[in-house]
Design a protein around this motif. Structure first.
Motif: not given
Length: 157
Positions: A23-42
């Motif tokens: 889900s890319s719904a909670h990115h608040a403009g910082d897509y990369g950090r949001s992706a890392a959090a969603e993926l559970g990756q460093s």
């Protein structure tokens, strides 16, 4: 699962990869950090694709970990340009065919020279955008480098 030009390119060249949707719904403009959090990756292993403008003329691709900042002086030096700056988002979207937050380094409309931060080589796989928000591709960094004829340099500060 949606097929994107980025995924099609990897499949065409038979490059091993994994596709992860989130889900890319909670990115608040910082897509990369949001992706890392969603993926559970460093945040060191998830790479953002940034478009830069060299000497006010040509566009280029720079891939850096979402944890870092792009070092524009290092980018200019690596491309033997006098100056590098972030590209206008509309120019980036037009040149790549992707929307900001989903720009993939793979299968862009207009092929541009590319750089990847040297830290990518410390991982067996890295994550890059799959061509839309909420879609990441896990791929071996060397496979990505070879496919795109990418230059490896220290470009993250």
């Amino acid at each position: 699962m949606a097929q994107t030009p980025a995924i099609a390119l990897l499949e065409k060249h038979r490059i091993a990869h994994r596709i992860i949707e989130f889900s890319s719904a909670h990115h608040a403009g910082d897509y990369g950090r949001s992706a890392a959090a969603e993926l559970g990756q460093s945040e060191q292993q998830v790479f953002k694709t940034l478009m830069v403008e060299l000497d006010g003329k040509r566009l280029a691709v720079a891939m850096v970990p979402v944890a870092g900042q792009l070092d524009l002086k290092a980018v200019a030096q690596a491309f033997a340009a006098r100056k590098a700056r972030m590209a206008n988002p509309q120019d980036a979207q037009r040149a790549t065919g992707y929307v900001v937050g989903g720009i993939s380094p793979l299968a862009q409309k207009k092929r541009a020279p590319s750089l990847i931060d040297a830290s990518a080589l410390t991982f067996d796989e890295i994550f890059v955008s799959g061509g839309r928000r909420g879609l990441e591709i896990a791929v071996a960094p060397q496979a990505l480098i070879d496919l795109l004829d990418t230059t490896v340099a220290a470009i993250s500060g």
